[in-house]
Motif scaffolding. Structure first.
Motif, PDB file in Angstrom:
ATOM      1  N   LEU A   1       4.951 -47.302  46.295  1.00 47.70           N
ATOM      2  CA  LEU A   1       5.773 -46.189  45.838  1.00 47.70           C
ATOM      3  C   LEU A   1       7.099 -46.704  45.289  1.00 47.70           C
ATOM      4  O   LEU A   1       7.603 -47.737  45.733  1.00 47.70           O
ATOM      5  CB  LEU A   1       6.051 -45.218  46.994  1.00 47.70           C
ATOM      6  N   PRO A   2       7.668 -45.975  44.330  1.00 48.87           N
ATOM      7  CA  PRO A   2       8.976 -46.387  43.783  1.00 48.87           C
ATOM      8  C   PRO A   2      10.082 -46.177  44.803  1.00 48.87           C
ATOM      9  O   PRO A   2       9.960 -45.363  45.721  1.00 48.87           O
ATOM     10  CB  PRO A   2       9.147 -45.461  42.577  1.00 48.87           C
ATOM     11  N   ASN A   3      11.176 -46.896  44.635  1.00 50.39           N
ATOM     12  CA  ASN A   3      12.344 -46.761  45.504  1.00 50.39           C
ATOM     13  C   ASN A   3      13.587 -46.306  44.751  1.00 50.39           C
ATOM     14  O   ASN A   3      14.660 -46.188  45.344  1.00 50.39           O
ATOM     15  CB  ASN A   3      12.650 -48.090  46.209  1.00 50.39           C
ATOM     16  N   GLN A   4      13.454 -46.052  43.439  1.00 50.83           N
ATOM     17  CA  GLN A   4      14.571 -45.603  42.621  1.00 50.83           C
ATOM     18  C   GLN A   4      14.096 -44.445  41.736  1.00 50.83           C
ATOM     19  O   GLN A   4      12.951 -44.425  41.287  1.00 50.83           O
ATOM     20  CB  GLN A   4      15.102 -46.735  41.740  1.00 50.83           C
ATOM     21  N   PRO A   5      14.970 -43.479  41.456  1.00 55.33           N
ATOM     22  CA  PRO A   5      14.613 -42.414  40.502  1.00 55.33           C
ATOM     23  C   PRO A   5      14.323 -43.015  39.137  1.00 55.33           C
ATOM     24  O   PRO A   5      14.811 -44.098  38.809  1.00 55.33           O
ATOM     25  CB  PRO A   5      15.866 -41.526  40.472  1.00 55.33           C
TER      26      PRO A   5
END
Length: 255
Positions: free
Chosen positions: A120-124
């Motif tokens: 999963l991503p950790n930044q917008p």
């Protein structure tokens, strides 16, 4: 003279038969060619779907999981900001709903991703960072209006994705997550509209002219991965509640 007429008749009949034959071939060709050739919708679905113990996991399923995570990465800080900057109780209440709803959903999506082996991503993403920058620069009533409309527009787009996933997914974890996302997103839509700042004409015009957004990079599961941490530490309000997770299986017996 007769031979000329006869020849003309034969030639005209031949042209008609040839044209009818060509039309029949044109009608039949797409049927068998679509069924046999690669690159059709079904071929694409099968090529992009991976097997899991919870059912097939499609590219759209993975896209949905990624979008749920991305939503929390920017809507949690936006909700906290609205509680601080909102000039009306309705705007501050909408901020509270964003915090509570995405705290709940982010916990759910990280659990689902871990069980499916998804990163999963950790930044917008860039667009979400731009929305946050727009809100950062706004104050007073201008902030209230931009907060309500930016968040309402984003939720409207997500709402249609949730419906599509819920209607078509074959994965039980994704199905349960879509149930929770549907409840949460609809709640957020309602509280944002309750602020009184939502421009419904602008929403309708945007929907009529918008082109489909590009897909977020959502690769197939690479294997077990460590679940990312919460994007922003938040303290849920004691009096606020959301429906519990749709999956009610005993954690000790769930793979």
């Amino acid at each position: 003279m007769r031979s000329i007429n006869r020849t003309g008749l034969v030639s005209g009949t031949g042209l008609i038969i040839t044209a009818l034959t060509a039309t029949l071939v044109a009608l039949v060709f797409p049927i068998w060619s679509y069924a046999d050739r690669s690159g059709t919708g079904l071929d694409t679905l099968n090529a992009q779907t991976v097997s899991t113990q919870f059912g097939p996991l499609s590219a759209l399923d993975r896209e949905f999981i990624t979008k749920v995570r991305l939503a929390g990465l920017w809507e949690l800080p936006a909700g906290q900001q609205a509680q601080e900057r909102g000039t009306t109780q309705a705007v501050r209440a909408a901020g509270e709903h964003l915090i509570e709803g995405h705290t709940f959903l982010d916990s759910r999506v990280r659990n689902v991703a871990a069980r499916l082996g998804l990163e999963l991503p950790n930044q917008p993403n860039p667009q979400q960072r731009q929305w946050l920058a727009t809100l950062d620069a706004a104050h007073g009533t201008d902030y209230d209006r931009k907060f309500a409309n930016i968040l309402r527009k984003a939720h409207g787009k997500v709402f249609s994705v949730v419906a599509q996933v819920r209607a078509n997914t074959r994965n039980s974890l994704v199905r349960d997550l879509a149930d929770d996302a549907n409840t949460t997103v609809l709640d957020h839509i309602k509280v944002l509209e309750a602020t009184g700042y939502v421009d419904f004409d602008a929403l309708a015009q945007d929907a009529a002219t918008a082109s489909p957004p590009p897909l977020t990079n959502s690769p197939a599961p690479p294997g077990p991965t460590r679940s990312p941490g919460s994007p922003v530490p938040v303290t849920p309000a004691a009096g606020y509640s959301l429906p519990p997770a749709a999956s009610r299986a005993n954690p000790s017996s769930t793979p």
